[in-house]
Scaffold this motif. Structure first.
Motif, PDB file in Angstrom:
ATOM      1  N   GLU A   4       0.832  -1.206   0.000  1.00  0.00           N
ATOM      2  CA  GLU A   4       0.000   0.000   0.000  1.00  0.00           C
ATOM      3  C   GLU A   4       0.866   1.256   0.000  1.00  0.00           C
ATOM      4  OE1 GLU A   4      -3.192   0.069  -0.404  1.00  0.00           O
ATOM      5  OE2 GLU A   4      -3.437  -2.120  -0.340  1.00  0.00           O
ATOM      6  N   SER A   5       1.869   1.285   0.858  1.00  0.00           N
ATOM      7  CA  SER A   5       2.775   2.428   0.919  1.00  0.00           C
ATOM      8  C   SER A   5       3.554   2.576  -0.377  1.00  0.00           C
ATOM      9  CB  SER A   5       3.743   2.259   2.096  1.00  0.00           C
ATOM     10  OG  SER A   5       4.704   3.291   2.101  1.00  0.00           O
ATOM     11  N   CYS A   6       3.961   1.446  -0.932  1.00  0.00           N
ATOM     12  CA  CYS A   6       4.715   1.457  -2.185  1.00  0.00           C
ATOM     13  C   CYS A   6       3.891   2.043  -3.318  1.00  0.00           C
ATOM     14  CB  CYS A   6       5.154   0.039  -2.524  1.00  0.00           C
ATOM     15  SG  CYS A   6       5.976  -0.109  -4.127  1.00  0.00           S
ATOM     16  N   VAL A   7       2.676   1.572  -3.488  1.00  0.00           N
ATOM     17  CA  VAL A   7       1.814   2.064  -4.573  1.00  0.00           C
ATOM     18  C   VAL A   7       1.556   3.558  -4.422  1.00  0.00           C
ATOM     19  CG1 VAL A   7      -0.521   1.966  -5.548  1.00  0.00           C
ATOM     20  CG2 VAL A   7       0.732  -0.157  -5.085  1.00  0.00           C
ATOM     21  N   SER A   8       1.268   3.985  -3.214  1.00  0.00           N
ATOM     22  CA  SER A   8       0.995   5.396  -2.960  1.00  0.00           C
ATOM     23  C   SER A   8       2.190   6.272  -3.332  1.00  0.00           C
ATOM     24  CB  SER A   8       0.640   5.588  -1.483  1.00  0.00           C
ATOM     25  OG  SER A   8       0.476   6.960  -1.180  1.00  0.00           O
ATOM     26  N   THR A   9       3.390   5.834  -2.939  1.00  0.00           N
ATOM     27  CA  THR A   9       4.581   6.623  -3.239  1.00  0.00           C
ATOM     28  C   THR A   9       4.942   6.534  -4.715  1.00  0.00           C
ATOM     29  OG1 THR A   9       5.391   6.190  -1.004  1.00  0.00           O
ATOM     30  CG2 THR A   9       6.979   7.040  -2.589  1.00  0.00           C
ATOM     31  N   MET A  10       4.802   5.352  -5.308  1.00  0.00           N
ATOM     32  CA  MET A  10       5.116   5.202  -6.726  1.00  0.00           C
ATOM     33  C   MET A  10       4.188   6.038  -7.602  1.00  0.00           C
ATOM     34  SD  MET A  10       7.739   3.260  -7.419  1.00  0.00           S
ATOM     35  CE  MET A  10       8.416   4.364  -6.181  1.00  0.00           C
TER      36      MET A  10
ATOM     37  N   THR B 231      10.076   8.316 -11.352  1.00  0.00           N
ATOM     38  CA  THR B 231      10.172   6.899 -11.700  1.00  0.00           C
ATOM     39  C   THR B 231       9.497   6.659 -13.039  1.00  0.00           C
ATOM     40  OG1 THR B 231      10.077   6.320  -9.353  1.00  0.00           O
ATOM     41  CG2 THR B 231       9.623   4.559 -10.939  1.00  0.00           C
ATOM     42  N   SER B 232      10.243   6.085 -13.981  1.00  0.00           N
ATOM     43  CA  SER B 232       9.652   5.857 -15.306  1.00  0.00           C
ATOM     44  C   SER B 232       9.574   4.381 -15.681  1.00  0.00           C
ATOM     45  CB  SER B 232      10.433   6.616 -16.380  1.00  0.00           C
ATOM     46  OG  SER B 232      11.779   6.202 -16.402  1.00  0.00           O
ATOM     47  N   LYS B 233      10.155   3.515 -14.847  1.00  0.00           N
ATOM     48  CA  LYS B 233       9.966   2.073 -15.060  1.00  0.00           C
ATOM     49  C   LYS B 233      10.011   1.376 -13.711  1.00  0.00           C
ATOM     50  CE  LYS B 233      14.799   1.584 -16.630  1.00  0.00           C
ATOM     51  NZ  LYS B 233      15.652   1.094 -17.753  1.00  0.00           N
ATOM     52  N   ILE B 234       9.093   0.427 -13.533  1.00  0.00           N
ATOM     53  CA  ILE B 234       8.927  -0.244 -12.246  1.00  0.00           C
ATOM     54  C   ILE B 234       9.061  -1.750 -12.455  1.00  0.00           C
ATOM     55  CG2 ILE B 234       7.423  -0.569 -10.252  1.00  0.00           C
ATOM     56  CD1 ILE B 234       5.980   2.013 -11.036  1.00  0.00           C
ATOM     57  N   PHE B 235      10.026  -2.352 -11.757  1.00  0.00           N
ATOM     58  CA  PHE B 235      10.230  -3.802 -11.794  1.00  0.00           C
ATOM     59  C   PHE B 235       9.565  -4.391 -10.551  1.00  0.00           C
ATOM     60  CE2 PHE B 235      13.576  -1.932 -14.279  1.00  0.00           C
ATOM     61  CZ  PHE B 235      13.822  -2.814 -15.326  1.00  0.00           C
ATOM     62  N   VAL B 236       8.564  -5.249 -10.769  1.00  0.00           N
ATOM     63  CA  VAL B 236       7.772  -5.791  -9.664  1.00  0.00           C
ATOM     64  C   VAL B 236       7.955  -7.312  -9.609  1.00  0.00           C
ATOM     65  CG1 VAL B 236       5.466  -5.976  -8.658  1.00  0.00           C
ATOM     66  CG2 VAL B 236       6.078  -3.960 -10.019  1.00  0.00           C
ATOM     67  N   HIS B 237       8.235  -7.830  -8.409  1.00  0.00           N
ATOM     68  CA  HIS B 237       8.412  -9.278  -8.273  1.00  0.00           C
ATOM     69  C   HIS B 237       7.145 -10.001  -8.730  1.00  0.00           C
ATOM     70  CE1 HIS B 237       9.147 -13.224  -6.511  1.00  0.00           C
ATOM     71  NE2 HIS B 237      10.438 -12.886  -6.528  1.00  0.00           N
ATOM     72  N   ARG B 238       7.362 -11.109  -9.405  1.00  0.00           N
ATOM     73  CA  ARG B 238       6.249 -11.829 -10.026  1.00  0.00           C
ATOM     74  C   ARG B 238       5.166 -12.224  -9.023  1.00  0.00           C
ATOM     75  NH1 ARG B 238       6.335 -13.551 -14.981  1.00  0.00           N
ATOM     76  NH2 ARG B 238       8.621 -13.470 -15.065  1.00  0.00           N
ATOM     77  N   PHE B 239       5.541 -12.481  -7.768  1.00  0.00           N
ATOM     78  CA  PHE B 239       4.561 -12.907  -6.762  1.00  0.00           C
ATOM     79  C   PHE B 239       3.501 -11.842  -6.495  1.00  0.00           C
ATOM     80  CE2 PHE B 239       7.617 -16.056  -4.433  1.00  0.00           C
ATOM     81  CZ  PHE B 239       7.537 -16.893  -5.534  1.00  0.00           C
ATOM     82  N   VAL B 240       3.862 -10.558  -6.658  1.00  0.00           N
ATOM     83  CA  VAL B 240       2.906  -9.484  -6.357  1.00  0.00           C
ATOM     84  C   VAL B 240       2.598  -8.629  -7.588  1.00  0.00           C
ATOM     85  CG1 VAL B 240       3.447  -9.335  -3.899  1.00  0.00           C
ATOM     86  CG2 VAL B 240       4.789  -8.000  -5.538  1.00  0.00           C
ATOM     87  N   PHE B 241       3.019  -9.102  -8.745  1.00  0.00           N
ATOM     88  CA  PHE B 241       2.884  -8.294  -9.965  1.00  0.00           C
ATOM     89  C   PHE B 241       1.428  -7.937 -10.263  1.00  0.00           C
ATOM     90  CE2 PHE B 241       2.515  -7.942 -14.653  1.00  0.00           C
ATOM     91  CZ  PHE B 241       3.369  -6.875 -14.854  1.00  0.00           C
TER      92      PHE B 241
END
Length: 486
Positions: free
Chosen positions: A266-272, A287-297
């Motif tokens: 939640e904090s990550c999405v809000s800040t991103m 931030t212009s590209k976001i690499f997200v671990h597959r488990f939470v993609f």
């Protein structure tokens, strides 16, 4: 329609008219906001001559005397914050609440911080009794400093250069962006009001090929500080190489965020959301590209896209508007062109340009608006994943391992900043040490300390800015060795 401002150059303590002008537009309406002097070699020569003439007196003053001028300007700027905030918003396109809470307060802080901090830096000494000598160092101002500031954070970044340049004893010739010159012109009135000695600060308005070129190649300007695009920075480096000037180049970025599965999502999405779209994505640190671990993609995508769709775009004067207009029509067209490239390269536009309706008030129909746009499905070597867009466009992709994502993030010509999102402190430190960038944030973004070095690596820049780094950049070190005994 509001009246059109007619700006003048500020040279040797006076405002000087110019024969030719450049139209500067209000991004939110597309109408002319100001007419900017179209200065060239003649005006720049006059400004440099004035700055050179003022240098002996200004550099002879104490830190305290120079600092008093900066502090008085900061006080006046703070007292007129609302006036400057409205002018910056109209000229640049960003929301007024943002200029009121970020741009102008930060300009005030810049002037105060450098006025207070730099005088307390100590020189070094070394006693050699066996040789009967004492060595000590001094740091002396370089001379006339050429400052070139960009259009995305106009007064914010101009004062980030002016503060340290002036407190260390340099005189200045500044060239703000021709697209956002209004608050720089207003600032000159404050310099005049506090009685700043004539010629200490000179502001010459105009475009890069004319005014900017005349400044960077001028033989009496030994030091250049530039913030702007990598292409322009490269040109400045090539043009000034035979002149051996001191150079600080803060240039482009293609900044990545890395989101691990154990982070506070939640904090990550809000800040991103903020790091991707604040100031219409027109911050070099965005931030212009976001690499997200597959488990939470999938979870991240759903939350992020829903949040991006909820952002209000429109008249910058409205308090609930999160995103105003892009700075210019050509820049808007560039951003839209890159979204087109994403489609050509097989990307999926999840929200934003071409997917969601853009609804702005009637009087803003001619403005340069682009909705926050989220793209997936692009390969790492695609144009939108590799090239700087500098707009409200964010590309999101998945990863599996730490080693993999380090390699993918570092696969870039740029290296300005990155953010890492994880609750594992060891992992955060490993990532921070492995990413080839100038700044790494962990579980936060854009938390800035003016005492810390700021700058990038690779095509993101040369040099650093910040208290110690700016002090060193705007001065030259001298070692003095004196015989004290036989």
């Amino acid at each position: 329609m509001d009246s059109v401002l007619i700006l003048e150059n500020f040279i040797d303590g006076s405002f000087e008219g110019c024969e030719f002008h450049i139209d500067s537009y209000c991004p939110a309406t597309g109408q002319i906001n100001a007419r900017i002097p179209d200065s060239g070699k003649m005006e720049m020569n006059q400004a440099v001559k004035a700055a050179k003439r003022a240098f002996p007196f200004w550099s002879s003053l104490s830190f305290g005397a120079r600092g008093d001028y900066l502090l008085k300007v900061a006080d006046l700027l703070e007292a007129r914050l609302e006036e400057f905030a409205k002018a910056e918003s109209r000229d640049q396109g960003k929301p007024t609440w943002l200029t009121r809470n970020m741009d102008i307060p930060r300009a005030v802080l810049n002037l105060r911080h450098f006025a207070h901090a730099i005088p307390h830096h100590l020189n070094t000494s070394s006693v050699k009794p066996e040789l009967g000598v004492v060595n000590y160092t001094t740091r002396e101002p370089v001379g006339v400093a050429g400052l070139i500031s960009p259009w995305n954070l106009p007064l914010y970044l101009l004062t980030f250069k002016l503060g340290p340049a002036l407190i260390t004893g340099n005189t200045v010739v500044a060239k703000p962006s021709e697209m956002t010159s209004v608050t720089a012109w207003m600032l000159c009135k404050l310099f005049q009001e506090v009685g700043l000695p004539d010629g200490v600060v000179n502001m010459v308005f105009g475009n890069g090929p004319n005014a900017g070129e005349a400044l960077v190649v001028h033989p009496d300007v030994p030091i250049i500080s530039f913030t702007g695009s990598t292409a322009t920075g490269k040109h400045i480096a090539l043009a000034t190489a035979p002149l051996f000037k001191k150079m600080s180049l803060e240039m482009g970025g293609k900044n990545a965020a890395v989101v691990f599965s154990d982070c506070d999502l939640e904090s990550c999405v809000s800040t991103m959301l903020r790091s991707s779209f604040i100031n219409q994505g027109q911050v070099c640190l965005c931030t212009s590209k976001i690499f997200v671990h597959r488990f939470v993609f999938e979870d991240f995508i759903e939350k992020f896209v829903n949040a991006a769709r909820s952002l209000k775009i429109g008249d910058p004067r409205e308090e609930d508007v999160f995103m105003g207009a892009l700075n210019s029509k050509p820049h808007m067209e560039k951003v839209k062109r890159y979204i087109g490239y994403a489609k050509e390269d097989g990307g999926n536009i999840l929200c934003g340009e071409g997917v969601d309706m853009l609804n702005v008030p009637e009087h803003n129909k001619g403005g340069y608006f682009v909705r926050p746009t989220v793209i997936t499905g692009l390969s790492d070597d695609s144009r939108c994943m590799q090239e700087e867009i500098f707009g409200p466009v964010t590309c999101i992709t998945s990863f599996d391992t730490e080693e993999e994502v380090i390699s993918r993030v570092n696969n870039s010509e740029y290296g300005l900043c990155a953010s890492v999102w994880t609750s594992n402190l060891g992992l955060a430190h490993r990532m921070a040490h492995s990413l080839k960038v100038g700044t790494v944030w962990t579980n936060c973004w854009l938390v800035r300390d003016l005492d810390m070095p700021f700058g990038g690596v690779k095509k993101s820049g040369i040099g650093r800015e910040g208290t110690q780094d700016s002090y060193e950049f705007y001065t030259d070190a001298k070692t003095i060795c004196t015989k004290i005994s036989n």
